[in-house]
Write a protein that holds these residues in place. Structure first.
Motif, PDB file in Angstrom:
ATOM      1  N   GLU A 269      42.083  35.585  48.827  1.00  0.00           N
ATOM      2  CA  GLU A 269      42.232  34.784  50.045  1.00  0.00           C
ATOM      3  C   GLU A 269      42.263  33.296  49.706  1.00  0.00           C
ATOM      4  O   GLU A 269      42.990  32.521  50.339  1.00  0.00           O
ATOM      5  N   LEU A 270      41.479  32.895  48.712  1.00  0.00           N
ATOM      6  CA  LEU A 270      41.442  31.483  48.298  1.00  0.00           C
ATOM      7  C   LEU A 270      42.796  31.023  47.781  1.00  0.00           C
ATOM      8  O   LEU A 270      43.236  29.895  48.065  1.00  0.00           O
ATOM      9  N   PHE A 271      43.474  31.896  47.039  1.00  0.00           N
ATOM     10  CA  PHE A 271      44.777  31.548  46.460  1.00  0.00           C
ATOM     11  C   PHE A 271      45.944  32.030  47.327  1.00  0.00           C
ATOM     12  O   PHE A 271      47.089  32.063  46.867  1.00  0.00           O
ATOM     13  N   TYR A 272      45.661  32.399  48.589  1.00  0.00           N
ATOM     14  CA  TYR A 272      46.687  32.818  49.557  1.00  0.00           C
ATOM     15  C   TYR A 272      47.467  34.037  49.059  1.00  0.00           C
ATOM     16  O   TYR A 272      48.687  34.114  49.213  1.00  0.00           O
ATOM     17  N   LEU A 273      46.743  34.977  48.457  1.00  0.00           N
ATOM     18  CA  LEU A 273      47.337  36.230  48.026  1.00  0.00           C
ATOM     19  C   LEU A 273      46.904  37.352  48.966  1.00  0.00           C
ATOM     20  O   LEU A 273      46.226  37.105  49.970  1.00  0.00           O
ATOM     21  N   SER A 274      47.253  38.579  48.631  1.00  0.00           N
ATOM     22  CA  SER A 274      46.864  39.729  49.448  1.00  0.00           C
ATOM     23  C   SER A 274      45.531  40.291  48.961  1.00  0.00           C
ATOM     24  O   SER A 274      45.463  40.912  47.893  1.00  0.00           O
ATOM     25  N   GLY A 275      44.475  40.070  49.735  1.00  0.00           N
ATOM     26  CA  GLY A 275      43.169  40.594  49.369  1.00  0.00           C
ATOM     27  C   GLY A 275      43.138  42.109  49.328  1.00  0.00           C
ATOM     28  O   GLY A 275      42.386  42.700  48.537  1.00  0.00           O
ATOM     29  N   ILE A 276      43.941  42.771  50.160  1.00  0.00           N
ATOM     30  CA  ILE A 276      43.954  44.234  50.210  1.00  0.00           C
ATOM     31  C   ILE A 276      44.417  44.812  48.868  1.00  0.00           C
ATOM     32  O   ILE A 276      43.767  45.681  48.281  1.00  0.00           O
ATOM     33  N   LEU A 277      45.554  44.311  48.376  1.00  0.00           N
ATOM     34  CA  LEU A 277      46.047  44.796  47.083  1.00  0.00           C
ATOM     35  C   LEU A 277      45.081  44.456  45.963  1.00  0.00           C
ATOM     36  O   LEU A 277      44.812  45.275  45.077  1.00  0.00           O
ATOM     37  N   THR A 278      44.545  43.230  46.001  1.00  0.00           N
ATOM     38  CA  THR A 278      43.651  42.783  44.940  1.00  0.00           C
ATOM     39  C   THR A 278      42.416  43.661  44.843  1.00  0.00           C
ATOM     40  O   THR A 278      42.052  44.152  43.766  1.00  0.00           O
ATOM     41  N   VAL A 279      41.736  43.885  45.957  1.00  0.00           N
ATOM     42  CA  VAL A 279      40.488  44.645  45.919  1.00  0.00           C
ATOM     43  C   VAL A 279      40.756  46.127  45.660  1.00  0.00           C
ATOM     44  O   VAL A 279      39.925  46.822  45.071  1.00  0.00           O
ATOM     45  N   PHE A 280      41.930  46.629  46.058  1.00  0.00           N
ATOM     46  CA  PHE A 280      42.268  48.035  45.785  1.00  0.00           C
ATOM     47  C   PHE A 280      42.417  48.275  44.283  1.00  0.00           C
ATOM     48  O   PHE A 280      41.825  49.212  43.721  1.00  0.00           O
ATOM     49  N   PHE A 281      43.189  47.428  43.611  1.00  0.00           N
ATOM     50  CA  PHE A 281      43.379  47.606  42.173  1.00  0.00           C
ATOM     51  C   PHE A 281      42.131  47.205  41.392  1.00  0.00           C
ATOM     52  O   PHE A 281      41.889  47.737  40.301  1.00  0.00           O
ATOM     53  N   CYS A 282      41.326  46.305  41.930  1.00  0.00           N
ATOM     54  CA  CYS A 282      40.034  46.008  41.322  1.00  0.00           C
ATOM     55  C   CYS A 282      39.156  47.258  41.348  1.00  0.00           C
ATOM     56  O   CYS A 282      38.458  47.565  40.376  1.00  0.00           O
ATOM     57  N   GLY A 283      39.185  48.002  42.448  1.00  0.00           N
ATOM     58  CA  GLY A 283      38.431  49.250  42.547  1.00  0.00           C
ATOM     59  C   GLY A 283      38.901  50.284  41.540  1.00  0.00           C
ATOM     60  O   GLY A 283      38.092  50.999  40.930  1.00  0.00           O
TER      61      GLY A 283
END
Length: 541
Positions: A269-283
């Motif tokens: 969110e800080l870098f104006y990206l998609s938090g949904i995709l980020t946290v999904f692949f982080c998981g």
């Protein structure tokens, strides 16, 4: 002097009253959460109801009671906020989806999932956007611009994967469950990325350059968000593998896992990206590396804690949506012309159904061409169920609609109010009607869908695993030994997913796991997970 003192006293009393009202509201909401869980458990075996529809119904009934007791002034205990939804409620749900997924099956079925989740969402968005441009301009519902029409397409292209997964059963329909699960996560991410890209561009004067920049921005958001999630997951794995927090405190390593997961979302969110995709692949990365680096007690704790947090957030969302559906402030704008809101809702529902049909059946046909085995192909009856089960719209659509057509949860424009009420109508109708009819439809189209197979051993961080392929394909081992090396160029091209899996396992074992840990690659250190596993080996033999 006296007047100023009196004003100060009144201000303090007002603040105290407001604080007390907030405490009362939170008490009632938590009580409703408990009631939803209890009633959902009692109705678990019901062939029609599920927990999401139960929470939605309780929210609606509570909204009616509050509306009557307040004299028609309000139906809310809490104001629906897209910030509350996207910052606090959605991250645990999406992270647990990635954390609990069976990675091997997910990536073997990756092409079909991406076809449905990414390409299918773009097709649905295009049809809904062009449809609302054509119909809404003729209906003259207000001063909506081209950006609003495209945003409406993104809003209603977002499926409700939470409600869908509660309707489908992973044991009875494993292939359907896997496709809808994968599509739902990728679809939500694609819709939000698309919505953010639309908001960031001035679409009043479109040309080829703007279209190319829009496509480039969409691809950048998609790839950058994925890479950020992978990077944060790898950093967490390296830190825990190197420092071994579990020697002194299992609480610390679990706390670090949880905070690093949330950090990935906030950084996106800080870098104006998609938090949904980020946290999904982080998981996904955390379950592959980090989870195997922690102690056994932390594994059990994390598995159940993430699943519980996700479940509570899901229930919270549906309860909140049910109450917010009766928001009197929004509905009063359409009281003079209720027919307009009904027509708009009907048009949107028809476009949602047409948009989904436009990609489910053609993309299923393409997917079947790539699969040689009959068990891997999607039958026409299964395609109908996939189309029907994905028609439900939920909290993501609500949150995006509030983001586009309200300011701080309120709206003063009639056209915006019409869009909010129409979104609420579509969400309620699709969740209740389509949700209630999904189970009977599965029993009618697939009467012998019950799958009976022996439970396979799994080290997945979820007690209830998610089958992304048929049970016959779950027998592959995680080591390269379980995947045959391609013997020719023809074998490489005819089975690309197995080929990629083979070479990925070789690369993972040779380079990634020695650095970031994972199953079988944690060095022996006193007090480490490897020591406890070593002690348990004689007992298992």
């Amino acid at each position: 002097m006296v007047a100023s003192q009196l004003a100060a006293v009144l201000s303090k009393l007002q603040t105290l009253y407001s604080d007390h009202a907030s405490v009362v509201s939170m008490n009632l909401f938590v009580a409703l959460l408990c009631a939803s869980i209890v009633i959902g458990h009692l109705l678990e075996e019901n062939r029609w109801m599920n927990e999401s529809i139960t929470a939605l119904a309780i929210g609606l009934c509570t909204g009616v009671v509050i509306l009557l007791t307040s004299g028609g002034k309000s139906s809310r205990l809490l104001v629906f906020s897209e910030d509350l939804f996207f910052i606090y409620l959605l991250p645990p749900i999406i992270f647990n989806a990635g954390f609990s997924v069976k990675k091997k099956q997910f990536f073997r079925n990756f092409i079909t999932i991406m076809l449905f989740g990414a390409v299918g969402t773009l097709i649905s968005w295009s049809i809904i956007s062009f449809g609302v441009i054509k119909f809404f301009k003729e209906m003259d519902i207000g001063s909506l611009e081209i950006g609003d029409f495209l945003a409406i397409g993104a809003i209603f292209a977002a499926t409700d994967s939470v409600c869908t997964l509660q309707v489908l059963n992973q044991d009875e329909t494993p292939l359907l469950y896997s496709l809808v699960f994968g599509e739902g996560v990728v679809n939500d991410a694609t819709s939000v990325v698309l919505f953010n890209a639309i908001q960031s561009f001035d679409l009043t004067n479109t040309n080829h350059r703007i279209a190319l920049e829009f496509i480039g921005s969409f691809l950048y958001l998609f790839l950058a968000s994925t890479l950020l999630g992978v990077a944060v997951g790898l950093v967490s794995a390296y830190i825990i593998k190197t420092l071994y927090f579990g020697r002194h405190s299992t609480d610390r390593e679990f706390a670090l896992m949880m905070l690093m997961a949330y950090l990935s979302y906030i950084m996106a969110e800080l870098f104006y990206l998609s938090g949904i995709l980020t946290v999904f692949f982080c998981g996904i990365v955390m379950s592959h590396y980090t989870w195997h680096n922690v102690t056994e007690s932390s594994r059990i704790t994390s598995k159940h804690a993430f699943a519980t947090l996700s479940f509570v957030c899901e229930t919270f969302i549906f309860l909140h949506v049910g109450m917010d559906a009766l928001d009197i402030e929004t509905w009063k704008f359409v009281n003079d012309r209720p027919g307009t809101s009904i027509i708009v809702s009907s048009v949107l529902l028809a476009l949602v159904m047409a948009g989904r049909a436009a990609f489910v059946f053609p993309l299923s046909f393409l997917s079947n061409l790539a699969h040689k085995s009959a068990n891997e192909k999607i039958s026409f009856r299964q395609q109908i169920i996939i189309w029907w089960a994905g028609l439900m719209r939920g909290a993501v659509s609500m949150a995006l609609a509030y983001n586009q057509f309200t300011r701080a949860g309120h709206t003063q424009l009639r056209c915006n109010a019409i869009m909010i009420t129409s979104t609420i109508t579509v969400v309620l109708f699709s969740s209740v009607v389509f949700g209630l009819m999904t189970k009977p439809l599965i029993r009618f189209l697939l009467p012998h869908s019950k799958v009976t197979s022996e439970p396979s051993r799994s080290s997945s961080p979820k007690s209830i695993t998610v089958p992304f392929l048929g049970s016959t394909q779950d027998s592959f081992e995680d080591s390269p030994k379980g995947v045959q090396q391609p013997s020719s160029i023809r074998a490489l091209l005819t089975t690309p997913t197995h080929t990629v899996h083979y070479y990925w396992r070789k690369f993972d074992n040779a380079f990634m796991r020695p650095v970031f840990g994972g199953r079988g690659f944690v060095p022996f250190v006193p007090g480490s997970p490897a020591e406890r596993s070593e002690h348990k080996l004689p007992q298992l033999q």
